[in-house]
Design an enzyme around this catalytic site. Structure first.
Site, PDB file in Angstrom:
ATOM      1  N   ASP A  39      -4.887   6.653   1.591  1.00 53.89           N
ATOM      2  CA  ASP A  39      -5.337   5.320   1.174  1.00 53.89           C
ATOM      3  C   ASP A  39      -5.831   5.340  -0.268  1.00 53.89           C
ATOM      4  OD1 ASP A  39      -6.178   2.690   1.206  1.00 53.89           O
ATOM      5  OD2 ASP A  39      -7.442   2.894   2.973  1.00 53.89           O
ATOM      6  N   ASP A  40      -5.104   4.677  -1.149  1.00 57.19           N
ATOM      7  CA  ASP A  40      -5.523   4.527  -2.558  1.00 57.19           C
ATOM      8  C   ASP A  40      -5.543   5.843  -3.335  1.00 57.19           C
ATOM      9  OD1 ASP A  40      -5.938   1.875  -1.858  1.00 57.19           O
ATOM     10  OD2 ASP A  40      -7.846   1.700  -2.902  1.00 57.19           O
ATOM     11  N   CYS A  79      -3.386  -2.864  -0.049  1.00 53.69           N
ATOM     12  CA  CYS A  79      -3.339  -2.266   1.293  1.00 53.69           C
ATOM     13  C   CYS A  79      -2.465  -3.006   2.307  1.00 53.69           C
ATOM     14  CB  CYS A  79      -4.753  -2.125   1.845  1.00 53.69           C
ATOM     15  SG  CYS A  79      -5.740  -0.887   0.964  1.00 53.69           S
ATOM     16  N   HIS A 250      -0.391   3.353  -1.988  1.00 57.59           N
ATOM     17  CA  HIS A 250      -0.148   2.881  -3.355  1.00 57.59           C
ATOM     18  C   HIS A 250      -1.096   3.634  -4.269  1.00 57.59           C
ATOM     19  CE1 HIS A 250      -3.885   0.611  -2.990  1.00 57.59           C
ATOM     20  NE2 HIS A 250      -3.411   0.089  -1.869  1.00 57.59           N
TER      21      HIS A 250
END
Length: 563
Positions: A39-40, A79, A250
């Site tokens: 995540d991120d 997200c 991402h």
């Protein structure tokens, strides 16, 4: 689960060429699928992609065991849209989730439907951030687990372990969605400020380095999670039967909410012991490719209409051609620092062309032409003051996308070709944006433009609170196959007593207008737009605008010409 026989690989490889019909229904030959999603985390914060300072030993080792994708792209660096794209095989506009915290459009099928129909257990372990539940019907759902001292929950290791110990007779597809290294990052960090690598497009300041040390500590936590997943697979004898995917949803650093490569070009690796040869590929690929890949691994036939293509030719035969182009979408409405700055982009693997539909360049051009400037549009454009309407980058020589080639004579033909391709794609996707826009207000789930929210650092004039009632477009209604024309509002400005441009869809409400005229104006507007008129709703709107509580609209409360 039963182990693959040598014959199984031949059958699967043949199926790549012939639509996998030869293995359809042969459950013994179908692998488990585990997809670990970070995540991120930015692609360039991996040792597997050249950053030796990145604390990524687990993914670094994993990269040597599988195929590493150099040019894998998500379609939106945020997200919910990125995950919705990954799980549906459809780009953001087509699946309907192109604002954060929103859901896919009705009727869109997801991986739960496709793989469930093929006899798979389809499991989500960890973060969700996709909706609605009826279109993401996981056969098992393992919730994240809070851990004392950590700012975010961990993946549900115990439930996953119990399942892998006894997975049953069905093959399974398990999405393991981490919440690391998403902010808030771990403050108690073991990294010194000299132990991090700051990218060239980020100002190398003491604050930036301190932020990086905490970000690195959160990456460490994600690496521990991935190590735990790989350990479970080995412990329970599933290694040879399981295709493992790793990806970041991402980028984070100068990535999130943008269409730059730092946001869209993501880390992506695949391991399939004995079935795919470790290495690296430059095949231009998309997150939409995961669903068709999973379907073919399961022995199914990829249905028509999915935007992606199976990656099996790349994985099993080393194919180098996957897509001619990949595309990017960005919206900053519906997020904490909400503002209006829609972007679209197209990438051919080398050149990356971007259109910024609400650039400050366009705002100033409109002002020079005597047009009234919308408060919300100008606010959004000013947040991106360095970005002109068009951007073009040669990512082969300028991977950090620092030199804009859009205005150069030598790139005219390249830009023209990519521009034509981009707008053809927008039309095929059912996008509300085209050559001439329009830039519009969108209805989100939270963080609305006309709400006062000082805690997020965005304070608007009191007169504009609630000023977009009736002017926000349903994202699903103005996109897709049956899209309706978007409502294009009059410029919304703080009241100054000056006449404003009229809207062809609404009559004006002059200064000093009583509540009856205001309601009649709203009634006519709703009729023309085919909307239901709610007197209760607009009475509340009037009450917010009538700050003096005298039953009249003064210039300071409402601008003449506004709907």
């Amino acid at each position: 689960m039963k182990k693959f026989a040598a014959l199984s690989l031949l059958v699967v490889a043949a199926g790549v060429v012939h639509g996998m019909s030869s293995v359809k229904g042969v459950g013994e030959c179908r692998p488990n699928i585990v997809f670990f999603l970070a995540d991120d985390q930015s692609k360039f914060d991996h040792s597997a992609y050249g950053n030796e300072k990145a604390p990524t030993p687990v993914t670094g080792k994993f990269a040597k065991e599988g195929v590493v994708f150099e040019r894998m792209f998500t379609g939106q660096a945020i997200c919910a849209p990125s995950r919705s794209m990954l799980y549906t095989g459809l780009n953001p506009i087509r699946n309907g989730c192109f604002l954060n915290h929103t859901q896919v459009r009705p009727g869109v099928k997801s991986i739960t439907k496709y793989m469930g129909n093929l006899g798979y257990e389809v499991i989500l372990a960890g973060k969700s951030h996709v909706a609605p539940d009826e279109q993401f019907q996981w056969t098992k759902r393992f919730q994240p687990v809070k851990v004392p001292g950590l700012p975010r929950p961990w993946i549900p290791v115990e439930e996953m372990e119990a399942f892998m110990k006894n997975p049953g007779d069905k093959p399974f597809c398990m999405i393991v969605a981490s919440e690391f290294p998403h902010s808030p990052h771990i403050k108690d960090t073991s990294f010194g400020v000299e132990e991090v690598k700051v990218q060239s497009f980020i100002a190398d300041t003491p604050d930036a380095r301190k932020s990086y040390t905490q970000y690195y500590q959160s990456i460490v936590e994600k690496e521990k999670e991935f190590e735990a997943v790989l350990g479970m697979i080995d412990k329970h004898g599933l290694r040879d039967d399981t295709v493992v995917f790793y990806a970041d949803d991402h980028g984070g650093k100068r990535g999130k909410f943008t269409v730059y490569d730092s946001g869209l070009n993501v880390a992506f690796m695949v391991r399939w012991p004995g079935k795919i040869k470790p290495g690296r590929t430059g095949a231009l690929s998309s997150f939409t490719d995961f669903v068709p890949t999973a379907i073919e691994l399961a022995g199914g036939t990829v249905p028509a209409g999915i935007d992606g293509k199976s990656l099996l030719p790349v994985l099993t035969r080393g194919a180098v051609n996957q897509h001619d182009y990949v595309y990017g979408v960005a919206h900053n409405q519906g997020i904490q620092q909400r503002h209006v700055f829609p972007q679209r982009s197209v990438h051919d693997g080398r050149y990356h062309y971007i259109v910024n539909f609400n650039s400050l360049e366009k705002i100033e051009s409109d002002r020079t032409a005597g047009k009234t400037i919308d408060y919300f549009f100008e606010h959004g454009a000013k947040k991106h003051s360095s970005q002109p309407t068009e951007e073009l980058y040669d990512t082969q020589v300028d991977p950090d996308e620092l030199v804009n080639l859009a205005g150069r004579e030598e790139t005219v033909s390249i830009k023209a070709k990519l521009r034509e391709q981009l707008f053809q794609w927008l039309e095929m996707q059912g996008d509300y944006l085209g050559e001439d826009g329009p830039v519009v207000f969108l209805q989100g789930k939270q963080h609305e433009l006309d709400e006062q929210a000082e805690k997020y650092g965005y304070k608007i004039p009191a007169a504009l609170v609630g000023s977009l009632n009736g002017l926000k477009n349903d994202p699903h209604a103005i996109t897709g196959e049956d899209a309706k024309a978007a409502v294009v509002a009059d410029p919304v400005v703080p009241g100054d007593g000056k006449p404003q441009a009229s809207n062809k869809n609404a009559t004006s409400v002059p200064e000093g207008a009583p509540i009856e005229d205001f309601l009649e104006n709203k009634r006519k507007y709703c009729t023309k737009q085919g909307k239901e008129f709610s007197e209760t709703k607009y009475l509340k709107s009037f009450a917010k605008l009538d700050a003096n509580k005298d039953g009249l609209l003064s210039a300071g409360e409402w601008s003449p010409g506004k709907k």
